[in-house]
Scaffold this motif. Structure first.
Motif, PDB file in Angstrom:
ATOM      1  N   MET A 143       0.851  -1.177   0.000  1.00  0.00           N
ATOM      2  CA  MET A 143       0.000   0.000   0.000  1.00  0.00           C
ATOM      3  C   MET A 143       0.895   1.237   0.000  1.00  0.00           C
ATOM      4  SD  MET A 143      -3.124   1.163   2.496  1.00  0.00           S
ATOM      5  CE  MET A 143      -2.322   0.925   4.036  1.00  0.00           C
ATOM      6  N   ALA A 144       0.500   2.242  -0.770  1.00  0.00           N
ATOM      7  CA  ALA A 144       1.259   3.480  -0.850  1.00  0.00           C
ATOM      8  C   ALA A 144       1.156   4.255   0.464  1.00  0.00           C
ATOM      9  CB  ALA A 144       0.730   4.333  -1.994  1.00  0.00           C
ATOM     10  N   GLU A 145       2.203   4.972   0.747  1.00  0.00           N
ATOM     11  CA  GLU A 145       2.244   5.763   1.969  1.00  0.00           C
ATOM     12  C   GLU A 145       1.297   6.960   1.853  1.00  0.00           C
ATOM     13  OE1 GLU A 145       5.871   7.056   4.873  1.00  0.00           O
ATOM     14  OE2 GLU A 145       6.188   7.164   2.722  1.00  0.00           O
ATOM     15  N   THR A 146       0.648   7.323   2.937  1.00  0.00           N
ATOM     16  CA  THR A 146      -0.232   8.483   2.951  1.00  0.00           C
ATOM     17  C   THR A 146       0.594   9.738   2.745  1.00  0.00           C
ATOM     18  OG1 THR A 146      -1.753   7.368   4.454  1.00  0.00           O
ATOM     19  CG2 THR A 146      -1.916   9.770   4.322  1.00  0.00           C
ATOM     20  N   THR A 161      -8.240   5.030   6.294  1.00  0.00           N
ATOM     21  CA  THR A 161      -6.928   4.985   6.949  1.00  0.00           C
ATOM     22  C   THR A 161      -6.096   6.196   6.539  1.00  0.00           C
ATOM     23  OG1 THR A 161      -6.941   2.579   7.113  1.00  0.00           O
ATOM     24  CG2 THR A 161      -4.782   3.661   7.166  1.00  0.00           C
ATOM     25  N   GLU A 162      -6.099   6.508   5.248  1.00  0.00           N
ATOM     26  CA  GLU A 162      -5.340   7.676   4.767  1.00  0.00           C
ATOM     27  C   GLU A 162      -5.881   8.968   5.378  1.00  0.00           C
ATOM     28  OE1 GLU A 162      -4.049   5.918   0.405  1.00  0.00           O
ATOM     29  OE2 GLU A 162      -5.953   6.983   0.594  1.00  0.00           O
ATOM     30  N   ALA A 173     -10.028  12.755   9.245  1.00  0.00           N
ATOM     31  CA  ALA A 173     -11.165  11.972   9.734  1.00  0.00           C
ATOM     32  C   ALA A 173     -10.681  11.115  10.887  1.00  0.00           C
ATOM     33  CB  ALA A 173     -11.746  11.096   8.623  1.00  0.00           C
ATOM     34  N   ALA A 174     -11.634  10.717  11.730  1.00  0.00           N
ATOM     35  CA  ALA A 174     -11.268   9.901  12.891  1.00  0.00           C
ATOM     36  C   ALA A 174     -12.407   8.939  13.224  1.00  0.00           C
ATOM     37  CB  ALA A 174     -10.983  10.793  14.099  1.00  0.00           C
TER      38      ALA A 174
END
Length: 124
Positions: free
Chosen positions: A1-4, A68-69, A76-77
């Protein structure tokens, strides 16, 4: 998965990770604006499945990745009840996008395209 994407780290289009480039990289990811918009439109915490329904056609794995990103970016939380909401920073982003929404309506009118959305953007 790519990093945020995050300011200060290399991102698409910027080896220095300028804040605006990091923001554009994050916001340019498929479905991310739609998730932000649906979280905003709901006006309060929303469950994963309800959010997925509002984002017609999005797979659960993509939604999970986008949430997640958004969490990692501070937009967002999750709540203890396993629902999701925009953070104050996420709400600030929606407010900051207002002038872009206004501009897009002028652009649509000049292109001869009717503005079919009177409630706000549908950024999917």
């Amino acid at each position: 998965m790519a990093e945020t994407p995050a300011p200060g780290r290399p991102v698409r289009g910027s080896t220095t990770g300028r804040p605006v480039m990091a923001a554009l990289d994050l916001l340019g990811r498929r479905w991310i604006l739609r998730v932000i918009w649906e979280l905003h439109q709901h006006g309060g915490p929303i469950g994963f499945r309800d959010l997925q329904r509002r984002c017609d056609g999005m797979s659960s794995s993509v939604l999970s990745t986008r949430l997640t990103e958004l969490r990692e970016a501070g937009l967002a939380a999750p709540t203890p009840e396993s629902t999701w909401h925009l953070t104050p920073l996420g709400t600030h982003l929606v407010t900051a996008m207002g002038p872009l929404l206004d501009w897009s309506r002028v652009w649509a009118a000049q292109q001869g395209s009717p503005d079919t959305d009177t409630t706000g953007p549908n950024p999917s």
